[in-house]
Design an enzyme around this catalytic site. Structure first.
Site, PDB file in Angstrom:
ATOM      1  N   ASN A   1      -6.203   9.137   7.081  1.00 34.67           N
ATOM      2  CA  ASN A   1      -7.473   8.437   6.867  1.00 34.67           C
ATOM      3  C   ASN A   1      -7.215   6.941   6.675  1.00 34.67           C
ATOM      4  O   ASN A   1      -6.506   6.571   5.743  1.00 34.67           O
ATOM      5  CB  ASN A   1      -8.163   9.011   5.625  1.00 34.67           C
ATOM      6  CG  ASN A   1      -9.583   8.509   5.497  1.00 34.67           C
ATOM      7  OD1 ASN A   1     -10.147   8.001   6.459  1.00 34.67           O
ATOM      8  ND2 ASN A   1     -10.151   8.612   4.311  1.00 34.67           N
TER       9      ASN A   1
ATOM     10  N   HIS B   1     -10.765  -0.220   0.892  1.00 27.24           N
ATOM     11  CA  HIS B   1     -10.634   0.900   1.844  1.00 27.24           C
ATOM     12  C   HIS B   1     -12.008   1.035   2.500  1.00 27.24           C
ATOM     13  O   HIS B   1     -12.939   1.529   1.882  1.00 27.24           O
ATOM     14  CB  HIS B   1     -10.217   2.161   1.075  1.00 27.24           C
ATOM     15  CG  HIS B   1     -10.318   3.442   1.833  1.00 27.24           C
ATOM     16  ND1 HIS B   1      -9.224   4.253   2.071  1.00 27.24           N
ATOM     17  CD2 HIS B   1     -11.377   4.081   2.386  1.00 27.24           C
ATOM     18  CE1 HIS B   1      -9.626   5.331   2.744  1.00 27.24           C
ATOM     19  NE2 HIS B   1     -10.924   5.252   2.954  1.00 27.24           N
TER      20      HIS B   1
ATOM     21  N   HIS C   1      -5.607  -1.061   5.819  1.00 28.34           N
ATOM     22  CA  HIS C   1      -5.432  -0.253   7.030  1.00 28.34           C
ATOM     23  C   HIS C   1      -6.548  -0.376   8.080  1.00 28.34           C
ATOM     24  O   HIS C   1      -7.284   0.586   8.345  1.00 28.34           O
ATOM     25  CB  HIS C   1      -5.213   1.217   6.695  1.00 28.34           C
ATOM     26  CG  HIS C   1      -6.074   1.807   5.605  1.00 28.34           C
ATOM     27  ND1 HIS C   1      -7.432   1.717   5.591  1.00 28.34           N
ATOM     28  CD2 HIS C   1      -5.743   2.494   4.489  1.00 28.34           C
ATOM     29  CE1 HIS C   1      -7.901   2.339   4.527  1.00 28.34           C
ATOM     30  NE2 HIS C   1      -6.891   2.806   3.835  1.00 28.34           N
TER      31      HIS C   1
ATOM     32  N   LEU D   1       2.615   6.419  -4.752  1.00 29.79           N
ATOM     33  CA  LEU D   1       3.812   6.987  -5.394  1.00 29.79           C
ATOM     34  C   LEU D   1       3.500   8.293  -6.119  1.00 29.79           C
ATOM     35  O   LEU D   1       4.411   8.985  -6.555  1.00 29.79           O
ATOM     36  CB  LEU D   1       4.435   5.971  -6.353  1.00 29.79           C
ATOM     37  CG  LEU D   1       5.075   4.746  -5.686  1.00 29.79           C
ATOM     38  CD1 LEU D   1       5.600   3.779  -6.737  1.00 29.79           C
ATOM     39  CD2 LEU D   1       6.206   5.156  -4.743  1.00 29.79           C
ATOM     40  N   ARG D   2       2.222   8.604  -6.269  1.00 27.53           N
ATOM     41  CA  ARG D   2       1.744   9.911  -6.770  1.00 27.53           C
ATOM     42  C   ARG D   2       2.004  10.166  -8.251  1.00 27.53           C
ATOM     43  O   ARG D   2       1.457  11.126  -8.792  1.00 27.53           O
ATOM     44  CB  ARG D   2       2.333  11.074  -5.962  1.00 27.53           C
ATOM     45  CG  ARG D   2       2.020  11.037  -4.485  1.00 27.53           C
ATOM     46  CD  ARG D   2       0.527  11.235  -4.215  1.00 27.53           C
ATOM     47  NE  ARG D   2       0.244  11.456  -2.810  1.00 27.53           N
ATOM     48  CZ  ARG D   2      -0.785  10.914  -2.167  1.00 27.53           C
ATOM     49  NH1 ARG D   2      -1.624  10.112  -2.789  1.00 27.53           N
ATOM     50  NH2 ARG D   2      -0.982  11.165  -0.888  1.00 27.53           N
TER      51      ARG D   2
ATOM     52  N   ASP E   1      -8.533   2.396  -3.362  1.00 23.48           N
ATOM     53  CA  ASP E   1      -8.069   3.050  -2.137  1.00 23.48           C
ATOM     54  C   ASP E   1      -8.055   4.572  -2.246  1.00 23.48           C
ATOM     55  O   ASP E   1      -7.689   5.136  -3.262  1.00 23.48           O
ATOM     56  CB  ASP E   1      -6.681   2.573  -1.733  1.00 23.48           C
ATOM     57  CG  ASP E   1      -6.293   3.195  -0.407  1.00 23.48           C
ATOM     58  OD1 ASP E   1      -6.959   2.889   0.585  1.00 23.48           O
ATOM     59  OD2 ASP E   1      -5.380   4.032  -0.381  1.00 23.48           O
TER      60      ASP E   1
ATOM     61  N   ASP F   1       0.766   2.621   3.747  1.00 20.40           N
ATOM     62  CA  ASP F   1      -0.117   3.714   3.306  1.00 20.40           C
ATOM     63  C   ASP F   1       0.685   5.007   3.175  1.00 20.40           C
ATOM     64  O   ASP F   1       0.188   6.099   3.466  1.00 20.40           O
ATOM     65  CB  ASP F   1      -1.330   3.888   4.243  1.00 20.40           C
ATOM     66  CG  ASP F   1      -2.437   4.740   3.610  1.00 20.40           C
ATOM     67  OD1 ASP F   1      -2.333   5.088   2.412  1.00 20.40           O
ATOM     68  OD2 ASP F   1      -3.403   5.063   4.319  1.00 20.40           O
TER      69      ASP F   1
ATOM     70  N   HIS G   1       0.842  -1.205   0.000  1.00 18.55           N
ATOM     71  CA  HIS G   1       0.000   0.000   0.000  1.00 18.55           C
ATOM     72  C   HIS G   1       0.876   1.253   0.000  1.00 18.55           C
ATOM     73  O   HIS G   1       1.179   1.817   1.050  1.00 18.55           O
ATOM     74  CB  HIS G   1      -0.896  -0.043   1.250  1.00 18.55           C
ATOM     75  CG  HIS G   1      -2.027   0.919   1.222  1.00 18.55           C
ATOM     76  ND1 HIS G   1      -3.261   0.609   1.712  1.00 18.55           N
ATOM     77  CD2 HIS G   1      -2.126   2.190   0.760  1.00 18.55           C
ATOM     78  CE1 HIS G   1      -4.078   1.646   1.563  1.00 18.55           C
ATOM     79  NE2 HIS G   1      -3.398   2.619   0.989  1.00 18.55           N
TER      80      HIS G   1
ATOM     81  N   ASN H   1      -4.827   5.669  -7.212  1.00 21.92           N
ATOM     82  CA  ASN H   1      -5.449   7.009  -7.150  1.00 21.92           C
ATOM     83  C   ASN H   1      -4.489   8.111  -7.591  1.00 21.92           C
ATOM     84  O   ASN H   1      -4.266   9.089  -6.899  1.00 21.92           O
ATOM     85  CB  ASN H   1      -6.009   7.295  -5.754  1.00 21.92           C
ATOM     86  CG  ASN H   1      -4.943   7.355  -4.677  1.00 21.92           C
ATOM     87  OD1 ASN H   1      -3.865   6.773  -4.824  1.00 21.92           O
ATOM     88  ND2 ASN H   1      -5.225   8.044  -3.594  1.00 21.92           N
TER      89      ASN H   1
HETATM   90 ZN   LIG Z   1      -7.045   4.047   2.158  1.00 20.12          ZN
END
Ligand SMILES: [Zn+2]
Length: 440
Positions: free
Chosen positions: A276, A177, A230, A61-62, A150, A303, A58, A92
């Site tokens: 979160n 998630h 998570h 890496l953006r 996620d 995360d 999880h 995401n």
């Molecule tokens: Zn999440």
């Protein structure tokens, strides 16, 4: 950044003298042609501990779309510094990784710039919007092994059931998630006494637990494996424990920050503690630790959620959720498992941070392998006796939003190898390069 990237440094042959595999007796570990060529008893006492390369299920890496926070190059360099040899890159991004074409774009970026292995996670629904299933089959064909929305919950039970059934047909793990959009709403802090006076929107434990319970039921009825991201509440741990006692195909992860930090910190409303799911109560932390130790929780996952300093400098209500985690995960987990002992049980660290996540992520043929002769030289080296303090400015990640700045730890990753390549660490203090045979 405190070091140059060392991704191409080759170690044709080297010996790590007197290292302790999983904390065992000292051995000289020989690496040759990318593999562990020998493990022979060493004289004296050993210090450094060798673990399988850590696997993070999880990671954010953006890239693409968030290079001001992180890139595949900087995020994987941070991963290497944390002992990780394999990271699952969450979907995401901007654009969202929700098609085979997007998967291939991430793979190409990783091939060009990554320091450790990157496994793209495919979205479950198109655009993470929760309405239409993404093309799971074509993403699986492109090499995806895990799908997740996620950042968002797959809230519609019909969509979730369809996702589980389709994923099963294509050999995919579905990672949820768990955040009920009605019960959790726009919640920002744990709904408990510590944060009540902040006036911030509450994020109650029930908002997580109802989705965990619902999805356990769906896993039971479809017979399809479900992975829960998570876990943050004692109730979620209990539900997963119940599911496992009945032999249901459910796995779960916990983050390092949820194992160590509580909502007392969130009550300070310093945005570096905004995450979160939110930091929860001391009782929740205790339940998560117990679940990790008894195996109810299979894996630790970071995360890792980097954000630019300017974004985290806003007031709490406007700041983004998330904390970095790759460079501090191992020390946190070792501390949690060290409680009451001279040393953590390193075999438990390896199970929760390497073997289990590799299995759940369906990459066990390549990652989380034992440190044994004939296996790929993919491992990390930990110095278990060098006290150090986290300095948010001394890092490899592009972002410094760590909740552990100023925290003192005992254990530290000092070197990481992928297939015999040194991807982190200075070799000199650790190993001697010996041409030919080891002299003895
Ligand atoms: Zn999440």
């Amino acid at each position: 950044v405190t070091d140059t990237v060392v991704r191409d440094r080759e170690a044709a042959e080297l010996v790590l003298p007197a290292v302790r595999v999983l904390g065992g007796p000292p051995l000289d570990l020989t690496v040759r042609a990318g593999r562990i060529a020998a493990l022979t008893p060493a004289a004296g006492t050993g210090r450094h501990v060798v673990l399988p390369g850590l696997v993070d299920m999880h990671t954010h890496l953006r890239e693409p779309g968030g290079a001001d926070a992180e890139t595949i190059a900087t995020g994987t360099r941070a991963a290497a510094a944390g002992g990780f040899t394999d990271v699952f890159a969450m979907a995401n991004t901007d654009p969202v990784c929700d098609s085979a074409e997007r998967v291939r774009a991430v793979q190409a970026l990783a091939a060009a710039t990554a320091v450790v292995r990157v496994h793209p996670v495919g979205a479950i629904t198109v655009g993470l919007a929760g309405r239409t299933l993404a093309p799971l089959a074509e993403m699986a064909a492109a090499g995806v092994t895990v799908v997740s929305d996620d950042g968002h919950c797959v809230a519609d039970p019909g969509i979730m059931r369809s996702a589980l059934e389709l994923a099963a047909r294509h050999g995919l793990t579905v990672a949820q998630h768990a955040q009920d959009p009605v019960l959790a709403g726009a919640g920002q802090v744990h709904d408990g006494p510590a944060c009540r006076d902040t006036g911030l929107p509450p994020w109650p434990s029930a908002g997580e637990e109802v989705i965990v319970a619902r999805d356990v039921v769906l896993a039971a009825h479809t017979g399809v494996t479900l992975h829960i991201c998570h876990l943050s509440t004692a109730g979620s741990v209990e539900i997963v424990r119940w599911a496992k006692a009945r032999g249901l195909p459910v796995t779960a992860e916990v983050t390092p920050h949820h194992l160590m930090l509580t909502d007392e910190l969130a009550a300070l409303t310093d945005p570096r503690f905004k995450v979160n799911p939110p930091l929860r109560s001391a009782d929740d932390v205790a339940a998560l630790r117990a679940g990790l130790i008894d195996g109810t929780i299979d894996a630790v996952a970071t995360d890792h959620a980097p954000h630019p300093a300017a974004a985290k400098a806003r007031r709490w209500i406007d700041a983004p959720f998330g904390m970095t985690g790759l460079e501090t995960a191992l020390p946190v987990v070792a501390r949690v498992l060290r409680t009451g002992r001279d040393e953590p049980d390193w075999s438990v660290v390896a199970a929760r941070m390497a073997t289990s996540p590799a299995r759940i992520g369906r990459i066990a043929a390549r990652a989380g392998r034992p440190v044994a002769v004939g296996e790929p030289a993919t491992f990390c080296v930990v110095d278990p006796g060098s006290p150090w303090t986290v300095d948010a400015d001394q890092r490899f990640s592009r972002s410094g939003n760590t909740p552990f700045a100023g925290t003192a730890f005992t254990d530290r990753v000092v070197a990481t190898f992928v297939d015999g390549r040194i991807v982190h660490g200075a070799l000199a203090p650790l190993a001697s390069r010996i041409p030919g045979a080891t002299p003895r």
